[in-house]
Design an enzyme around this catalytic site. Structure first.
Site, PDB file in Angstrom:
ATOM      1  N   HIS A  16      -2.992  12.455   4.361  1.00 52.83           N
ATOM      2  CA  HIS A  16      -2.780  13.727   5.057  1.00 52.83           C
ATOM      3  C   HIS A  16      -1.283  14.043   5.149  1.00 52.83           C
ATOM      4  O   HIS A  16      -0.855  15.155   4.814  1.00 52.83           O
ATOM      5  CB  HIS A  16      -3.401  13.654   6.463  1.00 52.83           C
ATOM      6  CG  HIS A  16      -3.143  14.869   7.306  1.00 52.83           C
ATOM      7  ND1 HIS A  16      -4.135  15.662   7.800  1.00 52.83           N
ATOM      8  CD2 HIS A  16      -1.962  15.420   7.750  1.00 52.83           C
ATOM      9  CE1 HIS A  16      -3.597  16.662   8.494  1.00 52.83           C
ATOM     10  NE2 HIS A  16      -2.275  16.534   8.479  1.00 52.83           N
ATOM     11  N   GLU A  17      -0.487  13.055   5.573  1.00 58.99           N
ATOM     12  CA  GLU A  17       0.954  13.313   5.758  1.00 58.99           C
ATOM     13  C   GLU A  17       1.636  13.611   4.427  1.00 58.99           C
ATOM     14  O   GLU A  17       2.460  14.528   4.332  1.00 58.99           O
ATOM     15  CB  GLU A  17       1.642  12.123   6.429  1.00 58.99           C
ATOM     16  CG  GLU A  17       1.346  11.987   7.897  1.00 58.99           C
ATOM     17  CD  GLU A  17       1.426  13.283   8.671  1.00 58.99           C
ATOM     18  OE1 GLU A  17       2.383  14.061   8.461  1.00 58.99           O
ATOM     19  OE2 GLU A  17       0.528  13.543   9.473  1.00 58.99           O
TER      20      GLU A  17
ATOM     21  N   HIS B  77       1.542  16.998   2.779  1.00 60.80           N
ATOM     22  CA  HIS B  77       2.516  17.997   3.236  1.00 60.80           C
ATOM     23  C   HIS B  77       3.724  18.066   2.298  1.00 60.80           C
ATOM     24  O   HIS B  77       4.374  19.110   2.190  1.00 60.80           O
ATOM     25  CB  HIS B  77       3.017  17.663   4.646  1.00 60.80           C
ATOM     26  CG  HIS B  77       2.060  18.046   5.735  1.00 60.80           C
ATOM     27  ND1 HIS B  77       1.656  19.335   5.965  1.00 60.80           N
ATOM     28  CD2 HIS B  77       1.441  17.293   6.677  1.00 60.80           C
ATOM     29  CE1 HIS B  77       0.824  19.365   7.001  1.00 60.80           C
ATOM     30  NE2 HIS B  77       0.673  18.137   7.448  1.00 60.80           N
TER      31      HIS B  77
ATOM     32  N   CYS C 170      -4.118  18.888  12.489  1.00 58.20           N
ATOM     33  CA  CYS C 170      -2.749  18.975  11.966  1.00 58.20           C
ATOM     34  C   CYS C 170      -1.915  19.818  12.921  1.00 58.20           C
ATOM     35  O   CYS C 170      -2.373  20.865  13.387  1.00 58.20           O
ATOM     36  CB  CYS C 170      -2.775  19.628  10.580  1.00 58.20           C
ATOM     37  SG  CYS C 170      -1.143  19.777   9.829  1.00 58.20           S
ATOM     38  N   LEU C 171      -0.691  19.358  13.198  1.00 65.84           N
ATOM     39  CA  LEU C 171       0.195  20.104  14.097  1.00 65.84           C
ATOM     40  C   LEU C 171       0.534  21.487  13.535  1.00 65.84           C
ATOM     41  O   LEU C 171       0.909  22.383  14.287  1.00 65.84           O
ATOM     42  CB  LEU C 171       1.480  19.304  14.349  1.00 65.84           C
ATOM     43  CG  LEU C 171       1.288  17.967  15.072  1.00 65.84           C
ATOM     44  CD1 LEU C 171       2.602  17.192  15.123  1.00 65.84           C
ATOM     45  CD2 LEU C 171       0.730  18.166  16.473  1.00 65.84           C
TER      46      LEU C 171
ATOM     47  N   GLY D 161       1.819  11.823  13.052  1.00 63.84           N
ATOM     48  CA  GLY D 161       2.614  11.962  11.832  1.00 63.84           C
ATOM     49  C   GLY D 161       3.255  13.324  11.775  1.00 63.84           C
ATOM     50  O   GLY D 161       2.737  14.297  12.352  1.00 63.84           O
TER      51      GLY D 161
ATOM     52  N   GLN E 263       7.086  20.477   7.826  1.00 65.45           N
ATOM     53  CA  GLN E 263       6.488  21.049   9.039  1.00 65.45           C
ATOM     54  C   GLN E 263       7.532  21.549  10.024  1.00 65.45           C
ATOM     55  O   GLN E 263       7.195  22.284  10.961  1.00 65.45           O
ATOM     56  CB  GLN E 263       5.579  20.023   9.731  1.00 65.45           C
ATOM     57  CG  GLN E 263       4.341  19.668   8.904  1.00 65.45           C
ATOM     58  CD  GLN E 263       3.459  18.705   9.663  1.00 65.45           C
ATOM     59  OE1 GLN E 263       3.637  17.497   9.580  1.00 65.45           O
ATOM     60  NE2 GLN E 263       2.497  19.230  10.412  1.00 65.45           N
TER      61      GLN E 263
END
Ligand code: NI
Length: 178
Positions: free
Chosen positions: A145-146, A149, A103-104, A49, A54
């Site tokens: 989670h996504e 953001h 997480c990225l 995701g 991000q």
């Protein structure tokens, strides 16, 4: 298309509430270039995701692509590549389960986070139409989670026991065998 740099925890955009997208925004080719760039960036990073903040674009846009099949999270259902605008989450059952999230934007770390496991997502799809998706289990965690953001939140905000924030390489080396 191009791969964008992924900003990391500490970048102010990750802590902003993202702006809604209107159906007319989808008429602009720039929006479709942005989506294509996000897909390329997600694939390059090897994630499941990516939210627009991000890559330093504070708008209510996230993409999710879960391959499905057997994994360390159990045998999971796939989510084909899906574009979400302005997602709104409704918890259908507050019963929670925990997963080791990564997480990225928080590279190299994992944290154990509890979240509700049955949710409904109402969103605008890539054609500008209202859509809805009901998700259970690990996939319910993925969307929470996504979409965090888009609200300026990160998974680390939800960790209840800070002994469960760990470096991924140590975690992989020392987690109990299943
Ligand atoms: Ni993330």
């Amino acid at each position: 298309m191009s791969i964008h740099p992924i900003v990391k925890m500490g970048h102010p955009t990750l802590r902003k509430v993202a702006s809604p997208v209107t159906p007319s925004d989808l008429d602009h080719p720039e929006m479709h270039t942005l989506i294509a760039d996000m897909v390329e960036t997600l694939h390059d990073a090897g994630g499941i995701g990516l939210a627009a903040p991000q890559i330093d674009r504070p708008i209510q846009l996230a993409i999710i692509e879960v391959p499905g099949g057997p994994s360390r999270y159990g045998d999971i259902e796939p989510i084909p590549l899906t574009v979400f605008f302005n997602p709104v989450l409704t918890v259908l059952d507050p019963a929670e389960a925990g997963y080791w999230e990564g997480c990225l934007s928080v590279p190299g770390l994992r944290g154990f986070v509890h979240r509700p496991q049955h949710v409904l997502v109402d969103y605008m799809d890539i054609t500008g139409k209202p859509a809805a998706l009901e998700l259970k289990g690990f996939l319910a965690t993925v969307v929470q989670h996504e979409f965090d953001h888009l609200a300026g939140k990160l998974y680390v905000d939800h960790i209840r026991d800070m002994t469960q924030l760990v470096f991924e390489d140590e975690w992989l080396a020392h987690q109990p065998k299943q």
